[in-house]
Design a protein around this motif. Structure first.
Motif, PDB file in Angstrom:
ATOM      1  N   ASP A 116      48.009  50.589 -30.598  1.00 25.91           N
ATOM      2  CA  ASP A 116      47.012  49.777 -31.306  1.00 25.91           C
ATOM      3  C   ASP A 116      46.343  48.751 -30.397  1.00 25.91           C
ATOM      4  OD1 ASP A 116      47.724  51.167 -33.576  1.00 25.91           O
ATOM      5  OD2 ASP A 116      49.182  49.666 -34.233  1.00 25.91           O
ATOM      6  N   THR A 117      47.016  48.433 -29.273  1.00 24.61           N
ATOM      7  CA  THR A 117      46.420  47.444 -28.363  1.00 24.61           C
ATOM      8  C   THR A 117      45.164  47.984 -27.683  1.00 24.61           C
ATOM      9  OG1 THR A 117      47.816  48.181 -26.520  1.00 24.61           O
ATOM     10  CG2 THR A 117      48.686  46.416 -27.909  1.00 24.61           C
ATOM     11  N   LEU A 118      44.966  49.299 -27.745  1.00 17.55           N
ATOM     12  CA  LEU A 118      43.768  49.898 -27.157  1.00 17.55           C
ATOM     13  C   LEU A 118      42.701  50.214 -28.212  1.00 17.55           C
ATOM     14  CD1 LEU A 118      45.309  52.392 -24.548  1.00 17.55           C
ATOM     15  CD2 LEU A 118      44.454  50.074 -24.176  1.00 17.55           C
ATOM     16  N   ALA A 119      42.965  49.797 -29.452  1.00 16.04           N
ATOM     17  CA  ALA A 119      42.045  50.128 -30.539  1.00 16.04           C
ATOM     18  C   ALA A 119      40.662  49.507 -30.356  1.00 16.04           C
ATOM     19  CB  ALA A 119      42.639  49.696 -31.876  1.00 16.04           C
ATOM     20  N   HIS A 120      40.599  48.383 -29.651  1.00 18.42           N
ATOM     21  CA  HIS A 120      39.310  47.713 -29.463  1.00 18.42           C
ATOM     22  C   HIS A 120      38.508  48.299 -28.305  1.00 18.42           C
ATOM     23  CE1 HIS A 120      41.923  45.795 -26.505  1.00 18.42           C
ATOM     24  NE2 HIS A 120      40.826  45.450 -25.846  1.00 18.42           N
ATOM     25  N   GLU A 121      39.143  49.174 -27.516  1.00 17.88           N
ATOM     26  CA  GLU A 121      38.461  49.753 -26.362  1.00 17.88           C
ATOM     27  C   GLU A 121      37.467  50.826 -26.805  1.00 17.88           C
ATOM     28  OE1 GLU A 121      38.641  48.797 -23.343  1.00 17.88           O
ATOM     29  OE2 GLU A 121      40.463  47.571 -23.273  1.00 17.88           O
ATOM     30  N   LYS A 122      36.365  50.935 -26.102  1.00 21.56           N
ATOM     31  CA  LYS A 122      35.365  51.947 -26.420  1.00 21.56           C
ATOM     32  C   LYS A 122      35.872  53.333 -26.024  1.00 21.56           C
ATOM     33  CE  LYS A 122      31.342  48.922 -25.986  1.00 21.56           C
ATOM     34  NZ  LYS A 122      30.028  48.699 -25.321  1.00 21.56           N
ATOM     35  N   VAL A 123      35.385  54.349 -26.720  1.00 25.82           N
ATOM     36  CA  VAL A 123      35.723  55.728 -26.401  1.00 25.82           C
ATOM     37  C   VAL A 123      35.261  56.022 -24.968  1.00 25.82           C
ATOM     38  CG1 VAL A 123      35.308  58.150 -26.996  1.00 25.82           C
ATOM     39  CG2 VAL A 123      35.583  56.423 -28.802  1.00 25.82           C
ATOM     40  N   ASN A 126      38.578  55.328 -20.494  1.00 27.28           N
ATOM     41  CA  ASN A 126      39.478  55.880 -19.464  1.00 27.28           C
ATOM     42  C   ASN A 126      40.501  54.851 -18.976  1.00 27.28           C
ATOM     43  OD1 ASN A 126      38.021  58.183 -19.756  1.00 27.28           O
ATOM     44  ND2 ASN A 126      37.183  58.225 -17.678  1.00 27.28           N
ATOM     45  N   LYS A 127      41.229  54.296 -19.933  1.00 27.11           N
ATOM     46  CA  LYS A 127      42.301  53.353 -19.613  1.00 27.11           C
ATOM     47  C   LYS A 127      43.614  53.870 -20.192  1.00 27.11           C
ATOM     48  CE  LYS A 127      39.336  49.216 -19.654  1.00 27.11           C
ATOM     49  NZ  LYS A 127      39.131  47.868 -20.254  1.00 27.11           N
ATOM     50  N   PHE A 128      44.690  53.553 -19.509  1.00 24.15           N
ATOM     51  CA  PHE A 128      46.001  53.948 -20.031  1.00 24.15           C
ATOM     52  C   PHE A 128      47.073  52.974 -19.553  1.00 24.15           C
ATOM     53  CE2 PHE A 128      46.194  55.707 -15.835  1.00 24.15           C
ATOM     54  CZ  PHE A 128      47.528  55.815 -15.506  1.00 24.15           C
ATOM     55  N   GLY A 129      48.060  52.779 -20.416  1.00 29.28           N
ATOM     56  CA  GLY A 129      49.238  51.998 -20.059  1.00 29.28           C
ATOM     57  C   GLY A 129      50.404  52.945 -19.844  1.00 29.28           C
TER      58      GLY A 129
END
Length: 205
Positions: A116-123, A126-129
């Motif tokens: 959910d911490t990546l929910a604000h990122e745009k489609v 290309n980010k990953f934890g």
């Protein structure tokens, strides 16, 4: 003169062979009852384990997975391999000395946590934890301090140590890992988004 040179060459060759050989024929003489004789125990490490063989240290042979696959579902749920492991095929004990990760092909590292911490990122951001643990060791996570490369483990800790190949119960360690990934607008297949570097070293005294 020619025969003399041949004789000298033969003598030199015999001397050279004698110098390479290790002999147990040299002896101490005990000439009284109750007297003692002392034998020195010498060690040579050789390539083939033979006396007089070519000098060589113990050979290291450790296998590390070539791929740590990640699959992300349409709802962001991630699956990873459950059988990843590092195996020590060497005679001597080894350890994982450090672990680092470097993003690739336009992807960036982000802090690992809930998806959910990546929910604000745009489609197509290309980010990953990423999260990884070796054996029963502590989980190590990426953060948001460096988007290209991060060191996850700087020294060997619990879970990083493997015994020699003769100890089948402890000569390998499992790799447990997880990830969170931003959404993609098109399907991707076996895209290399990062590389994980494991530094392996002898477990010395």
């Amino acid at each position: 003169m020619k025969n003399f040179k041949k004789t000298i060459s033969l003598i030199l060759a015999v001397c050279m062979l004698a110098s390479l050989a290790i002999s147990a024929s040299a002896a101490n003489t005990v000439d009284t009852s109750g007297g003692t004789g002392t034998s020195s125990v010498t060690l040579s490490s050789t390539a083939d384990g033979s006396i007089g063989g070519d000098p060589a240290a113990t050979k290291m042979s450790v296998t590390v997975p070539t791929v740590l696959p990640i699959a992300v579902g349409t709802d962001g749920t991630v699956s990873t391999a459950t059988d990843a492991k590092i195996v020590n095929n060497s005679f001597g004990a080894v350890k994982v000395n450090s672990v680092s990760i470097e993003a690739a092909q336009g992807w960036s590292l982000a802090a690992f946590g809930s998806k959910d911490t990546l929910a604000h990122e745009k489609v197509n951001s290309n980010k990953f934890g990423f999260q990884i643990a070796l054996g029963d060791g502590e989980k190590k996570l990426t953060d948001n301090k460096n988007a290209s490369k991060q060191t996850l483990l700087t020294d060997a800790i619990e879970g990083c140590f493997m015994s020699g190949v003769g100890d089948q119960a402890a000569n390998s360690i499992g790799i447990t890992y997880d990830a969170i990934v931003t959404p993609v607008s098109e399907a991707v297949t076996n895209t290399a988004i990062a590389s994980v570097l494991f530094i392996i070293a002898w477990d010395v005294v």
